[in-house]
Design a protein around this motif. Structure first.
Motif, PDB file in Angstrom:
ATOM      1  N   GLY A   1     -17.147  46.057 -46.093  1.00 49.57           N
ATOM      2  CA  GLY A   1     -16.815  45.539 -44.759  1.00 49.57           C
ATOM      3  C   GLY A   1     -16.006  44.265 -44.178  1.00 49.57           C
ATOM      4  O   GLY A   1     -15.670  43.939 -43.038  1.00 49.57           O
ATOM      5  N   PHE A   2     -15.617  43.255 -45.110  1.00 48.77           N
ATOM      6  CA  PHE A   2     -14.732  42.318 -45.149  1.00 48.77           C
ATOM      7  C   PHE A   2     -13.400  42.741 -44.755  1.00 48.77           C
ATOM      8  O   PHE A   2     -12.847  43.877 -45.513  1.00 48.77           O
ATOM      9  N   GLU A   3     -12.727  42.173 -43.929  1.00 51.34           N
ATOM     10  CA  GLU A   3     -11.245  42.318 -43.580  1.00 51.34           C
ATOM     11  C   GLU A   3     -10.374  41.347 -43.345  1.00 51.34           C
ATOM     12  O   GLU A   3      -9.355  41.596 -43.105  1.00 51.34           O
ATOM     13  N   GLY A   4     -10.863  39.982 -43.900  1.00 53.81           N
ATOM     14  CA  GLY A   4      -9.986  38.862 -43.545  1.00 53.81           C
ATOM     15  C   GLY A   4      -9.864  38.265 -42.287  1.00 53.81           C
ATOM     16  O   GLY A   4      -9.062  37.612 -42.142  1.00 53.81           O
ATOM     17  N   ASN A   5     -10.735  38.743 -41.432  1.00 56.25           N
ATOM     18  CA  ASN A   5     -10.772  37.961 -40.030  1.00 56.25           C
ATOM     19  C   ASN A   5     -11.491  36.853 -40.096  1.00 56.25           C
ATOM     20  O   ASN A   5     -11.666  36.008 -41.298  1.00 56.25           O
ATOM     21  N   GLY A   6     -11.400  36.017 -38.964  1.00 58.35           N
ATOM     22  CA  GLY A   6     -12.026  34.558 -38.715  1.00 58.35           C
ATOM     23  C   GLY A   6     -13.247  34.344 -39.181  1.00 58.35           C
ATOM     24  O   GLY A   6     -13.426  33.254 -40.067  1.00 58.35           O
ATOM     25  N   TYR A   7     -14.337  35.337 -39.173  1.00 61.73           N
ATOM     26  CA  TYR A   7     -15.635  35.356 -39.509  1.00 61.73           C
ATOM     27  C   TYR A   7     -15.659  35.431 -41.092  1.00 61.73           C
ATOM     28  O   TYR A   7     -16.529  34.608 -41.619  1.00 61.73           O
ATOM     29  N   ASP A   8     -14.872  36.420 -41.690  1.00 57.11           N
ATOM     30  CA  ASP A   8     -14.812  36.388 -43.368  1.00 57.11           C
ATOM     31  C   ASP A   8     -14.298  35.101 -43.783  1.00 57.11           C
ATOM     32  O   ASP A   8     -14.898  34.647 -44.641  1.00 57.11           O
ATOM     33  N   TRP A   9     -13.238  34.294 -43.064  1.00 59.57           N
ATOM     34  CA  TRP A   9     -12.735  33.025 -43.618  1.00 59.57           C
ATOM     35  C   TRP A   9     -14.112  32.046 -43.396  1.00 59.57           C
ATOM     36  O   TRP A   9     -14.062  31.217 -44.350  1.00 59.57           O
ATOM     37  N   ASP A  61     -16.165  27.832 -35.910  1.00 55.95           N
ATOM     38  CA  ASP A  61     -16.229  28.597 -34.820  1.00 55.95           C
ATOM     39  C   ASP A  61     -15.029  29.613 -34.939  1.00 55.95           C
ATOM     40  O   ASP A  61     -14.102  29.592 -34.173  1.00 55.95           O
ATOM     41  N   PRO A  62     -15.477  30.470 -35.630  1.00 53.57           N
ATOM     42  CA  PRO A  62     -14.306  31.771 -35.916  1.00 53.57           C
ATOM     43  C   PRO A  62     -14.345  32.648 -34.733  1.00 53.57           C
ATOM     44  O   PRO A  62     -15.092  32.686 -33.831  1.00 53.57           O
ATOM     45  N   GLU A  63     -13.115  33.296 -34.753  1.00 55.71           N
ATOM     46  CA  GLU A  63     -13.066  34.449 -33.971  1.00 55.71           C
ATOM     47  C   GLU A  63     -12.593  35.403 -34.674  1.00 55.71           C
ATOM     48  O   GLU A  63     -12.014  35.156 -35.752  1.00 55.71           O
ATOM     49  N   ALA A  64     -12.450  36.711 -34.174  1.00 59.59           N
ATOM     50  CA  ALA A  64     -12.063  37.821 -34.921  1.00 59.59           C
ATOM     51  C   ALA A  64     -10.377  37.535 -35.454  1.00 59.59           C
ATOM     52  O   ALA A  64     -10.306  37.511 -36.529  1.00 59.59           O
ATOM     53  N   GLY A  65      -9.478  36.749 -34.627  1.00 62.11           N
ATOM     54  CA  GLY A  65      -8.407  36.730 -35.113  1.00 62.11           C
ATOM     55  C   GLY A  65      -7.891  35.495 -35.755  1.00 62.11           C
ATOM     56  O   GLY A  65      -7.010  34.938 -36.056  1.00 62.11           O
ATOM     57  N   MET A  66      -8.937  34.347 -35.806  1.00 63.04           N
ATOM     58  CA  MET A  66      -8.543  32.981 -36.117  1.00 63.04           C
ATOM     59  C   MET A  66      -9.948  32.602 -36.867  1.00 63.04           C
ATOM     60  O   MET A  66     -11.151  32.571 -36.375  1.00 63.04           O
ATOM     61  N   PHE A  67      -9.697  31.654 -37.721  1.00 61.03           N
ATOM     62  CA  PHE A  67     -10.605  30.858 -38.641  1.00 61.03           C
ATOM     63  C   PHE A  67     -10.522  29.516 -37.876  1.00 61.03           C
ATOM     64  O   PHE A  67      -9.294  29.111 -37.736  1.00 61.03           O
ATOM     65  N   CYS A  68     -11.481  28.740 -37.469  1.00 56.30           N
ATOM     66  CA  CYS A  68     -11.663  27.317 -36.845  1.00 56.30           C
ATOM     67  C   CYS A  68     -12.676  26.615 -37.772  1.00 56.30           C
ATOM     68  O   CYS A  68     -13.868  27.237 -37.585  1.00 56.30           O
ATOM     69  N   ALA A  69     -12.388  25.575 -38.259  1.00 56.73           N
ATOM     70  CA  ALA A  69     -13.229  24.625 -38.376  1.00 56.73           C
ATOM     71  C   ALA A  69     -13.257  23.307 -37.863  1.00 56.73           C
ATOM     72  O   ALA A  69     -12.159  22.907 -37.569  1.00 56.73           O
ATOM     73  N   TYR A  70     -13.932  22.535 -37.430  1.00 61.26           N
ATOM     74  CA  TYR A  70     -13.866  21.313 -36.707  1.00 61.26           C
ATOM     75  C   TYR A  70     -14.880  20.302 -36.969  1.00 61.26           C
ATOM     76  O   TYR A  70     -16.047  20.436 -37.552  1.00 61.26           O
ATOM     77  N   SER A  71     -14.481  19.019 -36.534  1.00 61.82           N
ATOM     78  CA  SER A  71     -15.368  18.000 -36.635  1.00 61.82           C
ATOM     79  C   SER A  71     -15.081  16.980 -35.809  1.00 61.82           C
ATOM     80  O   SER A  71     -13.728  16.779 -35.478  1.00 61.82           O
ATOM     81  N   SER A  72     -15.767  16.129 -35.686  1.00 59.99           N
ATOM     82  CA  SER A  72     -15.378  14.709 -34.750  1.00 59.99           C
ATOM     83  C   SER A  72     -14.953  13.634 -36.073  1.00 59.99           C
ATOM     84  O   SER A  72     -14.260  12.464 -35.443  1.00 59.99           O
ATOM     85  N   ASN A  73     -14.973  14.030 -37.148  1.00 58.29           N
ATOM     86  CA  ASN A  73     -14.603  13.137 -38.437  1.00 58.29           C
ATOM     87  C   ASN A  73     -13.322  13.496 -38.732  1.00 58.29           C
ATOM     88  O   ASN A  73     -13.518  14.626 -39.747  1.00 58.29           O
TER      89      ASN A  73
END
Length: 113
Positions: free
Chosen positions: A40-48, A70-82
């Motif tokens: 089921g892996f597709e390489g989407n944001g959740y998989d990343w 904070d992934p979405e289907a079309g985007m991988f996103c990592a975040y921090s205040s640091n």
């Protein structure tokens, strides 16, 4: 060295008191995810994000509570205040992505979200 070039195709975003590093999912390193497409892996944001979580846990455990995803289907996103911690993460993660053996090993333990 140019930070933006070093992390490409990931890109850096600065907000008020928050920093993000993102990737438009689907184009970069899709062959990694194809190895487990039948699961089921597709390489989407959740998989990343699943892959990045394994990377942080095993390679940069000191960042576990600092880096959030904070992934979405079309985007991988990592975040921090640091910002420094996030830069440490993305430089190391990008390097890992370019190491075929390491990234496949890490991905073997990623869990479908």
């Amino acid at each position: 060295m140019n930070f933006a070039n070093n992390i490409f195709p990931f890109f850096w975003v600065e907000h008020q008191k928050q920093f993000s590093v993102c990737l438009n999912a689907g184009d970069y390193k899709s062959e990694i995810f194809q190895t487990r497409a039948e699961e089921g892996f597709e390489g989407n944001g959740y998989d990343w994000a699943s892959l990045a979580k394994v990377f942080v846990e095993e390679q940069e455990p000191e960042l576990t509570d600092i880096i959030k995803f904070d992934p979405e289907a079309g985007m991988f996103c990592a975040y921090s205040s640091n910002a420094d911690a996030l830069k440490t993460f993305i430089l190391a993660f990008k390097e890992a992505c370019e190491n075929e053996t390491l990234i496949q090993d890490l991905f073997s333990r990623a869990e479908l979200d």
